[in-house]
Design a protein around this motif. Sequence first.
Motif, mmCIF file in Angstrom:
data_model
loop_
_atom_site.group_PDB
_atom_site.id
_atom_site.type_symbol
_atom_site.label_atom_id
_atom_site.label_comp_id
_atom_site.label_asym_id
_atom_site.label_seq_id
_atom_site.Cartn_x
_atom_site.Cartn_y
_atom_site.Cartn_z
ATOM 1 N N GLU A 73 68.029 57.621 44.980
ATOM 2 C CA GLU A 73 68.834 58.815 45.279
ATOM 3 C C GLU A 73 69.821 59.082 44.147
ATOM 4 N N LEU A 74 70.411 58.027 43.601
ATOM 5 C CA LEU A 74 71.302 58.182 42.451
ATOM 6 C C LEU A 74 70.529 58.724 41.254
ATOM 7 N N GLU A 75 69.303 58.269 41.100
ATOM 8 C CA GLU A 75 68.472 58.749 39.996
ATOM 9 C C GLU A 75 68.152 60.237 40.156
ATOM 10 N N HIS A 76 67.959 60.674 41.399
ATOM 11 C CA HIS A 76 67.761 62.109 41.644
ATOM 12 C C HIS A 76 68.975 62.894 41.153
ATOM 13 N N GLY A 77 70.167 62.327 41.396
ATOM 14 C CA GLY A 77 71.386 62.979 40.932
ATOM 15 C C GLY A 77 71.434 63.084 39.419
ATOM 16 N N ASP A 105 84.202 63.993 26.398
ATOM 17 C CA ASP A 105 82.786 64.228 26.662
ATOM 18 C C ASP A 105 82.529 64.063 28.161
ATOM 19 N N TYR A 106 81.965 65.088 28.781
ATOM 20 C CA TYR A 106 81.725 65.042 30.225
ATOM 21 C C TYR A 106 80.880 63.837 30.621
ATOM 22 N N ARG A 107 79.899 63.484 29.807
ATOM 23 C CA ARG A 107 78.994 62.393 30.161
ATOM 24 C C ARG A 107 79.709 61.042 30.222
ATOM 25 N N GLY A 108 80.842 60.942 29.563
ATOM 26 C CA GLY A 108 81.603 59.701 29.605
ATOM 27 C C GLY A 108 82.886 59.825 30.405
ATOM 28 N N SER A 109 82.948 60.846 31.249
ATOM 29 C CA SER A 109 84.187 61.121 31.974
ATOM 30 C C SER A 109 84.185 60.538 33.384
ATOM 31 N N GLU A 110 85.385 60.379 33.912
ATOM 32 C CA GLU A 110 85.547 59.929 35.293
ATOM 33 C C GLU A 110 85.031 60.987 36.261
ATOM 34 N N LEU A 111 85.146 62.253 35.880
ATOM 35 C CA LEU A 111 84.667 63.342 36.728
ATOM 36 C C LEU A 111 83.172 63.215 36.992
ATOM 37 N N ARG A 112 82.416 62.872 35.975
ATOM 38 C CA ARG A 112 80.973 62.708 36.150
ATOM 39 C C ARG A 112 80.661 61.568 37.118
ATOM 40 N N VAL A 114 82.537 60.494 39.562
ATOM 41 C CA VAL A 114 82.882 60.951 40.910
ATOM 42 C C VAL A 114 81.792 61.860 41.469
ATOM 43 N N GLU A 115 81.302 62.776 40.650
ATOM 44 C CA GLU A 115 80.287 63.720 41.123
ATOM 45 C C GLU A 115 78.963 63.024 41.439
ATOM 46 N N LEU A 116 78.670 61.931 40.756
ATOM 47 C CA LEU A 116 77.428 61.201 41.015
ATOM 48 C C LEU A 116 77.534 60.273 42.225
ATOM 49 N N LEU A 117 78.697 59.667 42.419
ATOM 50 C CA LEU A 117 78.818 58.618 43.429
ATOM 51 C C LEU A 117 79.556 59.030 44.693
ATOM 52 N N ASP A 118 80.337 60.100 44.626
ATOM 53 C CA ASP A 118 81.250 60.415 45.724
ATOM 54 C C ASP A 118 80.540 60.617 47.059
ATOM 55 N N ALA A 178 80.460 52.358 37.465
ATOM 56 C CA ALA A 178 81.161 53.500 36.866
ATOM 57 C C ALA A 178 81.297 53.322 35.357
ATOM 58 N N GLU A 179 81.650 52.124 34.928
ATOM 59 C CA GLU A 179 81.796 51.873 33.495
ATOM 60 C C GLU A 179 80.460 52.015 32.770
ATOM 61 N N LEU A 180 79.386 51.549 33.396
ATOM 62 C CA LEU A 180 78.064 51.664 32.779
ATOM 63 C C LEU A 180 77.625 53.122 32.688
ATOM 64 N N ILE A 181 77.961 53.907 33.708
ATOM 65 C CA ILE A 181 77.627 55.337 33.674
ATOM 66 C C ILE A 181 78.369 56.014 32.529
ATOM 67 N N LYS A 182 79.652 55.709 32.386
ATOM 68 C CA LYS A 182 80.454 56.337 31.328
ATOM 69 C C LYS A 182 79.997 55.910 29.933
ATOM 70 N N LYS A 183 79.458 54.701 29.831
ATOM 71 C CA LYS A 183 78.966 54.222 28.538
ATOM 72 C C LYS A 183 77.562 54.738 28.224
#
Length: 217
Positions: A73-77, A105-112, A114-118, A178-183
């Motif tokens: 499901e996360l991969e779908h996101g 950079d949005y891809r390394g942001s906290e906002l991204r 949140v939008e993926l995991l919230d 979260a850290e891995l997503i931002k990296k």
Amino acid sequence: MTWTAVLIQILLHSFCDSGTGRSSQGDGEIGQMAIKLYTRSIVLIVVITFLSVLPATLCIEDKCSACSAIAEELEHGLLKEKPRNHLDMRHRLDSKGQREGKLIDYRGSELRVVELLDDLCEKMQDYTLEKVDSSTNTWIKVSNWDLLKTNKQEARAHSKALSSFCGRLLEQAEDELAELIKKGSVQVGDVTKVLCEDLSNYCKGTSSSNKAVDDEL
């Protein structure tokens, strides 16, 4: 003896004891005894019914399969993400009237993150466990619960169990994830390995008989 058996035994003992002791004197005492017996019977039935459905609502037997469904499901996101502009954090002005701050950079942001995991665990309530054969179950995503041919109450119990499991999984692994997503270390095709092997170990060294699938009913 399990705590379930102990609880039932205590209730049965209480139920049986209500009929012993000194003889009742008069219709009033007989009426009170009848009310007590009836009340305890109802309580016993409710408790036994609750305990009979408790495992289905709280237990995830194959945690690797459940984790894999969450990872998919996360991969779908990730697949549905669209290119986004950098986040402009230059909100302050310096003494010369120049904007201070930086572009992120949005891809390394906290906002991204949140939008993926919230709402990930909320989305898992759209899944349920389907029996493939006598020894194999699989998590499926349900698009229309009215078309589901299996027991809907049991199916809903599985979906709630998966959503709860997702909450516990993220509580355990969210910071590292979260850290891995931002990296940029969480890529399409690798989410199950990252989440279910590297971070949680639910699938490490095991071969799950249950595989999450994308089938929709």
